[in-house]
Design an enzyme around this catalytic site. Structure first.
Site, PDB file in Angstrom:
ATOM      1  N   SER A  48      55.380 -41.019 -30.758  1.00  0.00           N
ATOM      2  CA  SER A  48      54.524 -39.905 -31.167  1.00  0.00           C
ATOM      3  C   SER A  48      55.218 -39.086 -32.253  1.00  0.00           C
ATOM      4  CB  SER A  48      54.184 -39.069 -29.922  1.00  0.00           C
ATOM      5  OG  SER A  48      53.197 -38.111 -30.206  1.00  0.00           O
ATOM      6  N   ASP A  62      44.125 -44.094 -27.729  1.00  0.00           N
ATOM      7  CA  ASP A  62      44.922 -42.918 -28.097  1.00  0.00           C
ATOM      8  C   ASP A  62      44.009 -41.812 -28.636  1.00  0.00           C
ATOM      9  OD1 ASP A  62      46.726 -41.086 -29.432  1.00  0.00           O
ATOM     10  OD2 ASP A  62      48.246 -42.656 -29.322  1.00  0.00           O
ATOM     11  N   HIS A  93      47.317 -41.486 -24.840  1.00  0.00           N
ATOM     12  CA  HIS A  93      48.515 -41.252 -25.639  1.00  0.00           C
ATOM     13  C   HIS A  93      49.744 -40.971 -24.769  1.00  0.00           C
ATOM     14  CE1 HIS A  93      50.816 -40.061 -29.175  1.00  0.00           C
ATOM     15  NE2 HIS A  93      51.250 -39.028 -28.480  1.00  0.00           N
TER      16      HIS A  93
END
Ligand SMILES: *[C@@H]1O[C@H](CO)[C@@H](O)[C@H](O)[C@H]1NC(C)=O
Ligand SMILES: *[C@@H]1O[C@H](CO)[C@@H](O)[C@H](O)[C@H]1NC(C)=O
Length: 473
Positions: free
Chosen positions: A211, A361, A393
């Site tokens: 991320s 996601d 996510h």
């Protein structure tokens, strides 16, 4: 809601304390219980010495040993060093930032991992080098939870270094800055090798990040050959990678996660990023509400920002006067274009990569990551791309951990596959056994966290308090 959050944290803390107690204790005399860690804004360690501008990128400017900690409360009895090192701003100006190095008792020889923490913040006091210190105020669980992932690598026997890749003014978003911050962190650790018991002049390195941490990881991979080609990097793990900030903005605006957007605008407008040209433009279009949002982003960690700008739009003229037109404003458009990973044919990773992404996601668009992997594969990069079909996510960071550790192991051994391959994993049940017995406490803590957020992060909205720490609740 609050009490369920406390329960989760109590479980975390109990499990983590069982981890720490299995590791050798520091002499208690070294622990001064009366002092909290000093936040970076007030800590002279973060100020580079006079003349540092003349040193080479990766030069060690200061060093110290610290006590690291889970959630700022529980000491983690692993030898921990911090280095202030020289790195580079987007415009080439010398700057300095800090990396935190964790050394297990019997580290694997001549290898280390660069772990790019997802701190997702444009406030300097949310830097991992502070968050990972014993006695640090914990502002949010995102970066604290990252410490669990870091522990998984540490318990697997690797030295792990976690750079403050956003640099001295905490710039969230600018790829080049974060890439250089990561690569210079690797240089600094390599320069420190004798203190860490690494004997090879060029230790083997694998970079990992998810991320926000994969902005740094992906750009470091892309810039390895042009910026730090001497580093012996054996592989990269970049999960949930935000390859195109414009499509991230479009996806998260007016959602649960809209609060990341003021943080990114603040980050891109920092002096070490694009401040000189971008800040005047942003300042000229912000409304008083918009200005307050950015002030908040510049001083608070990720979770308070998420709670502060929950399901709101940065395209609202309440926030800035250009509305949707902000994306076409020439300076803004140029900055966003410069931050599309994979767009430049000169920035191609050399070492093999594991890329992975949740099909569902809800924060970082899947399509951009898939496109990036195709572009790089076409240019000769070896990439194993895993799509996690069932998770969201946040859950996917947990699900992917066994695959990530496997890849890291193979990358150090030089046994990753040549060329590109793609696979989809539909089942996101996390199997603690897959991590091996020594990682069981970490696995159990992660599973507990996972159970609360739901397989596709669907539990998150009703459990926002989960993201807060006991200090806040
Ligand atoms: C980045 O994303 C935006 C919005 O989805 C798109 O219009 C643009 O073409 C993308 N940029 C590149 C270089 O792919
Ligand atoms: C996410 O999971 C929840 C609960 O298991 C389910 O009701 C929902 O349909 C799922 N959403 C998606 C997009 O799969």
């Amino acid at each position: 809601m609050l009490s369920s959050s406390v329960n989760v944290l109590t479980t975390f803390v109990a499990l983590l304390s069982s981890i720490s107690s299995t590791v050798n204790a520091l002499p208690t005399a070294a622990v001064d219980l009366s002092k909290r860690a000093t936040p970076p804004s007030d800590d002279p360690f973060y100020v580079p010495p006079v003349g540092f501008e003349k040193t080479a990128p990766g030069t060690i400017l200061r060093e110290r040993q610290i006590i690291s900690s889970f959630f700022g409360i529980l000491p983690d009895f692993v030898e921990t060093h911090q280095l202030l090192y020289r790195t580079t701003a987007v415009n080439g100006t010398p700057i300095a930032t800090v990396t935190t190095i964790f050394k297990p008792d019997w580290p694997r020889p001549d290898q280390f991992i660069s772990f790019q923490t997802a701190y997702d913040s444009s406030a300097i006091n949310c830097s991992p080098s502070y968050n990972y210190q014993w006695g640090a105020w914990q502002d949010d669980l995102i970066s604290s939870a990252e410490f669990l992932f870091l522990q998984a690598y540490l318990l697997s026997g690797w030295i792990v270094a976690a750079p403050d890749y956003e640099g001295p003014d905490a710039a969230f978003g600018p790829g080049k800055l974060e890439g250089m911050g990561t690569l210079d962190g690797m240089r600094a650790v390599s320069n420190y090798r004798s203190k860490l018991g690494l004997s090879k002049a060029k230790p083997d390195i694998v970079g990992v990040g998810y991320s926000g941490g994969s902005i740094a990881t992906g750009w470091a991979a892309a810039m390895h050959s042009t910026y730090a080609s001497e580093l012996n990097i054996k592989g990269w793990v970049a999960g949930g990678i935000p390859a195109n900030l414009t499509s991230v903005i479009n996806l998260v605006d007016d959602t649960l996660f809209s609060g990341f957007l003021p943080i990114a605008i603040a980050g891109l407008s920092k002096p070490s990023a694009y401040g000189a040209k971008l800040k005047p433009v942003i300042d000229s279009v912000l409304t008083p509400k918009g200005k307050a949002l950015l002030d908040f982003a510049n001083t608070q960690c990720a979770v308070p920002n998420i709670l502060n700008f929950f399901e709101q739009s940065i395209f609202s003229t309440d926030v800035q006067t250009l509305g949707r037109g902000i994306l076409q404003e020439p300076t803004v458009a140029a900055v966003l274009a410069e931050n599309v990973l994979g767009a430049s044919p000169d920035l191609i990773p050399r070492a093999p990569m594991l890329m992975y992404h949740a099909a569902l996601d809800e924060i970082i668009p899947y399509a951009d990551a898939a496109k990036l992997s195709t572009q790089w594969c076409d240019r000769g990069v070896s990439i194993d791309f895993i799509t996690y079909g069932a998770g969201g996510h946040i859950g996917t960071e947990v699900t992917s951990l066994p695959d990530a550790i496997d890849f890291v192991e193979n990358a150090f051994d030089g046994t990753t596959k040549k060329g590109c391959s793609a696979q989809t994993k539909l089942d996101s049940i996390f199997d603690p056994i897959a991590l091996g017995a020594n990682l069981e406490p970490v696995a159990t803590a992660l599973i507990d966290f996972f159970a609360k957020i739901g397989r596709n992060d669907s539990g998150l909205k009703s459990n926002l308090a989960l993201l807060k720490t006991p200090a806040q609740s």
